[in-house]
Motif scaffolding. Structure first.
Motif, PDB file in Angstrom:
ATOM      1  N   ARG A   1       0.596  -0.933  -0.079  1.00 27.75           N
ATOM      2  CA  ARG A   1      -0.192  -0.060  -0.046  1.00 27.75           C
ATOM      3  C   ARG A   1       0.870   1.305   0.052  1.00 27.75           C
ATOM      4  O   ARG A   1       0.210   2.377   0.073  1.00 27.75           O
ATOM      5  CB  ARG A   1      -1.050  -0.113   1.026  1.00 27.75           C
ATOM      6  CG  ARG A   1      -1.946  -1.126   1.323  1.00 27.75           C
ATOM      7  CD  ARG A   1      -2.923  -1.058   2.227  1.00 27.75           C
ATOM      8  NE  ARG A   1      -3.834  -2.098   2.507  1.00 27.75           N
ATOM      9  CZ  ARG A   1      -4.847  -2.244   3.314  1.00 27.75           C
ATOM     10  NH1 ARG A   1      -5.045  -1.291   4.208  1.00 27.75           N
ATOM     11  NH2 ARG A   1      -5.503  -3.404   3.376  1.00 27.75           N
ATOM     12  N   GLY A   2       2.274   1.260  -0.239  1.00 24.76           N
ATOM     13  CA  GLY A   2       3.000   2.397  -0.297  1.00 24.76           C
ATOM     14  C   GLY A   2       3.819   2.765   0.811  1.00 24.76           C
ATOM     15  O   GLY A   2       4.336   3.667   0.804  1.00 24.76           O
ATOM     16  N   HIS A   3       3.560   1.941   1.963  1.00 20.61           N
ATOM     17  CA  HIS A   3       4.579   2.364   3.224  1.00 20.61           C
ATOM     18  C   HIS A   3       5.709   1.302   3.369  1.00 20.61           C
ATOM     19  O   HIS A   3       5.772   0.382   3.959  1.00 20.61           O
ATOM     20  CB  HIS A   3       3.665   2.163   4.468  1.00 20.61           C
ATOM     21  CG  HIS A   3       2.493   3.318   4.374  1.00 20.61           C
ATOM     22  ND1 HIS A   3       2.561   4.448   4.897  1.00 20.61           N
ATOM     23  CD2 HIS A   3       1.066   3.105   3.760  1.00 20.61           C
ATOM     24  CE1 HIS A   3       1.466   4.845   4.522  1.00 20.61           C
ATOM     25  NE2 HIS A   3       0.401   4.279   3.961  1.00 20.61           N
ATOM     26  N   ALA A   4       6.774   1.817   2.515  1.00 24.77           N
ATOM     27  CA  ALA A   4       7.910   0.895   2.515  1.00 24.77           C
ATOM     28  C   ALA A   4       8.815   0.817   3.927  1.00 24.77           C
ATOM     29  O   ALA A   4       9.487  -0.170   4.144  1.00 24.77           O
ATOM     30  CB  ALA A   4       8.866   1.179   1.491  1.00 24.77           C
ATOM     31  N   PHE A   5       8.682   1.887   4.633  1.00 25.37           N
ATOM     32  CA  PHE A   5       9.301   1.808   5.791  1.00 25.37           C
ATOM     33  C   PHE A   5       8.524   1.465   7.023  1.00 25.37           C
ATOM     34  O   PHE A   5       8.926   1.743   8.005  1.00 25.37           O
ATOM     35  CB  PHE A   5       9.809   3.266   5.935  1.00 25.37           C
ATOM     36  CG  PHE A   5      11.014   3.742   5.039  1.00 25.37           C
ATOM     37  CD1 PHE A   5      11.999   3.515   5.163  1.00 25.37           C
ATOM     38  CD2 PHE A   5      10.461   4.291   3.927  1.00 25.37           C
ATOM     39  CE1 PHE A   5      13.228   3.593   4.358  1.00 25.37           C
ATOM     40  CE2 PHE A   5      11.336   4.780   2.788  1.00 25.37           C
ATOM     41  CZ  PHE A   5      12.678   4.373   2.830  1.00 25.37           C
ATOM     42  N   ALA A   6       7.448   1.235   6.820  1.00 25.90           N
ATOM     43  CA  ALA A   6       6.461   0.676   7.804  1.00 25.90           C
ATOM     44  C   ALA A   6       6.946  -0.510   8.737  1.00 25.90           C
ATOM     45  O   ALA A   6       7.693  -1.227   8.118  1.00 25.90           O
ATOM     46  CB  ALA A   6       5.100   0.260   7.397  1.00 25.90           C
ATOM     47  N   GLN A   7       6.913  -0.384  10.035  1.00 25.72           N
ATOM     48  CA  GLN A   7       7.196  -1.577  10.804  1.00 25.72           C
ATOM     49  C   GLN A   7       6.114  -1.965  11.615  1.00 25.72           C
ATOM     50  O   GLN A   7       5.181  -1.513  12.049  1.00 25.72           O
ATOM     51  CB  GLN A   7       8.246  -0.801  12.062  1.00 25.72           C
ATOM     52  CG  GLN A   7       9.600  -0.766  11.521  1.00 25.72           C
ATOM     53  CD  GLN A   7      10.587  -0.527  12.595  1.00 25.72           C
ATOM     54  OE1 GLN A   7      10.134  -0.034  13.566  1.00 25.72           O
ATOM     55  NE2 GLN A   7      11.907  -0.670  12.322  1.00 25.72           N
TER      56      GLN A   7
ATOM     57  N   VAL B   1       1.258  -1.268  13.922  1.00 24.71           N
ATOM     58  CA  VAL B   1       1.706  -0.883  12.784  1.00 24.71           C
ATOM     59  C   VAL B   1       2.074   0.586  12.708  1.00 24.71           C
ATOM     60  O   VAL B   1       1.235   1.535  12.946  1.00 24.71           O
ATOM     61  CB  VAL B   1       0.965  -1.044  11.550  1.00 24.71           C
ATOM     62  CG1 VAL B   1       1.345  -0.493  10.034  1.00 24.71           C
ATOM     63  CG2 VAL B   1       0.261  -2.425  11.466  1.00 24.71           C
ATOM     64  N   ASP B   2       3.450   0.979  12.770  1.00 22.60           N
ATOM     65  CA  ASP B   2       3.798   2.270  12.433  1.00 22.60           C
ATOM     66  C   ASP B   2       5.024   2.749  11.477  1.00 22.60           C
ATOM     67  O   ASP B   2       5.573   1.785  11.053  1.00 22.60           O
ATOM     68  CB  ASP B   2       4.070   3.121  13.864  1.00 22.60           C
ATOM     69  CG  ASP B   2       5.184   2.324  14.711  1.00 22.60           C
ATOM     70  OD1 ASP B   2       5.909   1.628  14.026  1.00 22.60           O
ATOM     71  OD2 ASP B   2       5.252   2.226  15.860  1.00 22.60           O
ATOM     72  N   GLU B   3       5.307   4.039  11.419  1.00 23.72           N
ATOM     73  CA  GLU B   3       6.294   4.541  10.494  1.00 23.72           C
ATOM     74  C   GLU B   3       7.497   4.111  11.159  1.00 23.72           C
ATOM     75  O   GLU B   3       7.802   4.465  12.547  1.00 23.72           O
ATOM     76  CB  GLU B   3       6.187   5.822  10.220  1.00 23.72           C
ATOM     77  CG  GLU B   3       5.221   6.002   9.160  1.00 23.72           C
ATOM     78  CD  GLU B   3       5.440   5.765   7.629  1.00 23.72           C
ATOM     79  OE1 GLU B   3       6.436   5.133   7.673  1.00 23.72           O
ATOM     80  OE2 GLU B   3       4.443   5.638   6.702  1.00 23.72           O
ATOM     81  N   GLY B   4       8.508   3.387  10.532  1.00 25.80           N
ATOM     82  CA  GLY B   4       9.905   3.355  11.084  1.00 25.80           C
ATOM     83  C   GLY B   4      10.779   4.131  10.535  1.00 25.80           C
ATOM     84  O   GLY B   4      10.445   5.000   9.957  1.00 25.80           O
ATOM     85  N   PRO B   5      12.016   4.077  11.090  1.00 22.54           N
ATOM     86  CA  PRO B   5      12.980   4.866  10.406  1.00 22.54           C
ATOM     87  C   PRO B   5      13.363   4.675   9.160  1.00 22.54           C
ATOM     88  O   PRO B   5      13.356   3.672   8.516  1.00 22.54           O
ATOM     89  CB  PRO B   5      14.274   4.816  11.431  1.00 22.54           C
ATOM     90  CG  PRO B   5      14.271   3.176  11.926  1.00 22.54           C
ATOM     91  CD  PRO B   5      12.591   3.226  12.054  1.00 22.54           C
ATOM     92  N   ARG B   6      13.652   5.694   8.277  1.00 27.43           N
ATOM     93  CA  ARG B   6      13.976   5.805   7.041  1.00 27.43           C
ATOM     94  C   ARG B   6      15.316   5.359   6.787  1.00 27.43           C
ATOM     95  O   ARG B   6      16.355   6.198   6.587  1.00 27.43           O
ATOM     96  CB  ARG B   6      13.516   7.052   6.167  1.00 27.43           C
ATOM     97  CG  ARG B   6      12.144   7.349   6.216  1.00 27.43           C
ATOM     98  CD  ARG B   6      11.843   8.441   5.178  1.00 27.43           C
ATOM     99  NE  ARG B   6      10.610   8.960   5.091  1.00 27.43           N
ATOM    100  CZ  ARG B   6       9.722   8.556   4.364  1.00 27.43           C
ATOM    101  NH1 ARG B   6      10.302   7.561   3.187  1.00 27.43           N
ATOM    102  NH2 ARG B   6       8.377   8.749   4.258  1.00 27.43           N
TER     103      ARG B   6
END
Length: 838
Positions: A314-320, A340-345
């Motif tokens: 779904r487009g969230h490549a950095f999601a953890q 599910v949240d955004e991880g460090p890039r």
């Protein structure tokens, strides 16, 4: 700087000890090294000697460190105020060569890589003594722990000297015992059964799994840990494990202490998404854990992978995605929330593959779902590590990461160790269906290091011969699609079942598309020729009268009068259905396999479900025209500790799409459906000229099995022997080889129906009809089995007693006037099969 010169720092040290302490504390190892005075060195640089004193304040430690280099024959270390004085005497002799004698089990090349003494290097008795201990440890690890090793110096006239290590090899000293403590839920035997390491027993002469290998023991302990976590014991831990060599017992003793803790079930399950455009409730269907289930760490891992893959799609490549467990100790529940949240890039800067001496880099890299430049994801890395371990190409796999050239870059290191993947086997045995049989096979699971599977095999048996070749490319055109080709030719002598011989020769092309970890689809195309031949020999006179045998074929000489009683269908010949099928039949077939497999082990399943659905269509050219569908499903469940229940259902149907179905395209079944019956012993048969032998096959079958497998008390588990009790039931019916008509001409009372199965009248009175007894009767049996995972492959012994069967029916043949029982099933109480089979 020589050992007698004084540096400015040393001058200041002599003036002020307090200032010296301050400078040493600030300057660290450099100042310490400069406070070391060296005497006696001629060839070895003083700074080199000082480097061995850095970080060591104990004179004895410095002495041992210098002696271990092998550069000095003696070393004296003393303290003089703030200074450390090192007096050395260098080695005068060098090693000419290092030799080994008495070693037969371990090659000299391998031993040379272990010792530190080298040709051209300095001679040191302390180094020799250390090498002796290294060799003893190497022999212990190789399973010969009682071997003795000694080292001596052999002087040479030129002032150089040889080092000779003499080895007195012992017999094999394996693992004498593996002991567990603290386990209550699972027995020690059950836990030992999870390990690849085994205890020594009377099979030790043919196995190597009882050789102590610390790496393998650690891997085994991880298998035990994963087993407990899979079965709900979330608090499980291995408190202690120790390995000791017991010279009295003559082997290794492994002691493992565990703490099981309580078994948990899954409480509430939720997905908590911190991503603005991703709804947690919408991700719920990708979760493999459900409330009320026994907690399963593997199901949690699968959920993490599924959620990570979907969120990335779904487009969230950095999601953890990470699991959060809310433990209710009193209720023994674990609520699981997938956060599910955004991880460090962070990006993957580089992927290093190390340690592979045979396997190509791309074989390792393609198991990763990410590449260089992609977003770094720990879940995908863990998944790749599991995939690499499951390949079976490596002794060990370890994936680590290190900082890259920038804060948002990471380097992934994949360390592997190749292992042998080829095998050559010679197997032999006896099968109640094929008689004495032998097989020679050569296979390679990692062909040319490219991950391809190749196998070629040949069989030679009493009633069967064949050759088989298979090739599989697991990543066809760079995609996770397995493409393969199979070529085969197999001959069968069906004397006991149908009075004919057959040979099937052809090939198959297949592609396997993995949809999920458990589900896959395999489209395939097969092209093969079936040749049916009816022997025309004095020992087996089953000809169709076109080639009469004097004294055998009725009416060909004075021995047998040419009367109606003795015609070609009354002397035990092959059925007319077989005679119609004589010659070659070309089959062009397309098929599709739907496979689901959730077994915990393919070799020795204890829990899980496996199912296969196989629709097939023949008629894309060729002679055969039919539609066929078969299904097979098996469910395994561990009822008690090491007692496994097994349920199986199977069924199939085939029907002609044009005209009548050829006999060779019918199902022929026996013990594979219901044990206790002979091969082709179930189903329709022609009773006109042979009451029991001429099976003609059926179009529809179904059956079921209930079985319980258990260990045999008193036998070591790694012997591979288990017992089983079973009950089978099933049936095969509906012959479709011709047009059924009245009972005229069939044995009276036999309940056989007359079929027109030939295209015209034969010679010497041959009829163009057959009498097919076709009764839809449920067959059933009960029995016991002995299962053996032998070195030559799985072997099984079954003894079954038929409870219900087609008894046949007494009748009189109107042509011959012979009265007897016609059309009954053929029984076979004992069945033995084993070895690698086609």
């Amino acid at each position: 700087m020589t050992s007698t010169q004084k540096s400015p720092i040393k001058t200041r040290l002599s003036r002020s000890i307090g200032l010296s302490a301050l400078i040493l504390a600030v300057s660290g190892g450099v100042a310490f090294a400069q406070a070391v005075v060296v005497h006696g060195n001629r060839r070895v640089d003083a700074e080199t000697i000082r480097s061995y004193a850095v970080g060591r304040e104990n004179p004895q430690e410095i002495r041992e460190s210098l002696l271990s280099t092998g550069l000095f024959s003696s070393v004296q270390v003393s303290r003089r105020g703030p200074q450390i004085v090192v007096s050395v005497q260098e080695q005068n002799s060098t090693v000419n060569r290092v030799a080994f004698e008495g070693n037969r089990r371990v090659k000299s090349e391998q031993l040379s890589s272990i010792v530190q003494s080298k040709a051209g290097g300095p001679l040191s008795q302390e180094l020799i003594n250390a090498d002796v201990e290294r060799l003893r440890e190497a022999y212990r690890r190789a399973g010969y722990g009682l071997s003795s090793v000694s080292g001596r110096i052999a002087p040479l006239p030129n002032g150089r000297q040889d080092i000779v290590f003499t080895i007195n090899e012992s017999g094999k000293t394996g693992i004498k015992s593996i002991n567990f403590s603290g386990n209550e839920v699972y027995s020690a035997g059950r836990l030992r059964g999870l390990m690849t390491s085994t205890e020594s027993n009377f099979l030790s002469w043919i196995k190597t799994s009882d050789v102590y290998d610390p790496d393998r023991i650690n891997s085994d302990l991880d298998l035990i840990r994963r087993f407990y976590l899979k079965n709900g014991y979330a608090d499980f831990q291995i408190v202690n494990n120790a390995a000791r060599f017991d010279e009295t017992a003559g082997g290794w003793v492994i002691d493992v202490q565990v703490e099981e803790g309580p078994q948990y079930k899954v409480g509430n399950v939720a997905v908590d998404s911190a991503l603005r455009d991703v709804d947690g409730a919408g991700l719920q269907r990708y979760v493999a854990t459900s409330a009320g289930d026994t907690y399963n760490a593997e199901a949690v891992e699968k959920s993490l992978v599924a959620l990570t893959t979907e969120v990335a799609r779904r487009g969230h490549a950095f999601a953890q995605v990470r699991p959060r467990g809310d433990r209710d100790a009193s209720g023994r529940l674990i609520g699981i929330t997938y956060v599910v949240d955004e991880g460090p890039r962070v990006y993957v800067e580089r992927i290093n593959v190390r340690g592979n001496t045979r396997t190509r880099d791309f074989v390792v890299r393609r198991e990763l779902d990410l590449g260089e430049g992609d977003a770094y994801n720990k879940v995908m890395i863990d998944r790749a590590e599991r995939r690499l371990n499951n390949l079976g190409f490596f002794q060990k796999v370890r994936i680590t990461n290190e900082p890259g050239s920038a804060p948002d870059r990471v380097v992934v290191n994949i360390d592997v160790e190749d292992k042998a993947t080829g095998s050559f086997s010679i197997a032999g045995g006896y099968s109640t269906s094929d008689g004495i049989i032998g097989e020679v096979s050569l296979s390679e699971a990692n062909f040319l290091g490219r991950g391809q599977f190749v196998r070629i095999a040949g069989t030679l048996g009493q009633r069967t011969q064949g050759v088989d070749f298979s090739f599989t490319e697991p990543y066809f055109l760079g995609y996770r699609v397995a493409a393969g080709i199979d070529l085969f030719s197999k001959f069968n002598d069906n004397y006991n079942t149908g009075r004919f011989e057959s040979r099937v020769t052809g090939g198959q092309v297949r592609f396997t598309f993995p949809i999920t970890e458990e589900f896959s689809i395999t489209p395939r195309y097969s092209l093969y020729v079936t040749e049916i031949d009816i022997p025309n020999e004095y020992s087996r006179p089953y000809n169709d009268c076109t080639l009469p045998l004097p004294g055998i074929t009725p009416g060909t000489d004075g021995a047998l009068a040419p009367t109606a009683i003795y015609n070609c269908v009354t002397n035990g010949e092959a059925t007319l259905a077989v005679k119609e099928a004589q010659g070659s039949t070309l089959t062009s077939l397309v098929g599709l396999n739907f496979n689901y497999n959730s077994l915990d082990s393919v070799q020795n399943p204890r829990n899980g479900f496996i199912a296969e659905l196989k629709p097939e269509f023949a008629g894309v050219g060729g002679d055969s025209k039919f539609l066929r569908v078969a299904a097979d499903a098996r469910y395994y469940r561990e009822i008690f500790d090491d007692v496994v229940g097994f349920l199986r259902v199977q069924g199939g149907h085939v029907q002609a799409t044009s005209g009548n179905l050829r006999m060779v395209d019918h199902y022929f079944l026996g013990p594979t459906l219901v044990r206790g019956f002979a091969p082709s012993g179930i189903g329709p048969r022609d009773v006109l000229n042979d009451p029991t032998a001429n099976a003609v096959g059926g179009t529809t079958y179904f059956g079921g099995t209930v079985e319980v497998q258990f260990p045999i008390w008193g036998l070591p588990r790694d012997l591979g022997l288990r017992g089983a009790v079973f009950a089978d039931a099933g049936t095969l019916f509906n012959y479709d080889g011709g047009q059924g008509s009245a009972y005229t001409g069939c044995p009276t009372g036999s309940e056989a129906r007359q079929y027109n199965v030939a295209t015209g009248g034969g010679q010497y009175g041959q009829s163009n009809v057959g009498c097919i007894r076709d009764k839809n009767i449920l067959r059933s049996s009960v029995g016991v089995s002995l299962l053996w995972q032998s070195p030559l492959g799985p072997i099984r012994f079954d003894y079954a007693y038929a409870l219900t069967k087609d008894e046949g029916q007494w009748g009189t043949n109107p042509t011959t006037g012979i009265t007897g029982k016609y059309g009954g099933d053929r029984l076979q109480a004992f069945r033995f099969s084993g070895g690698t089979r086609f």
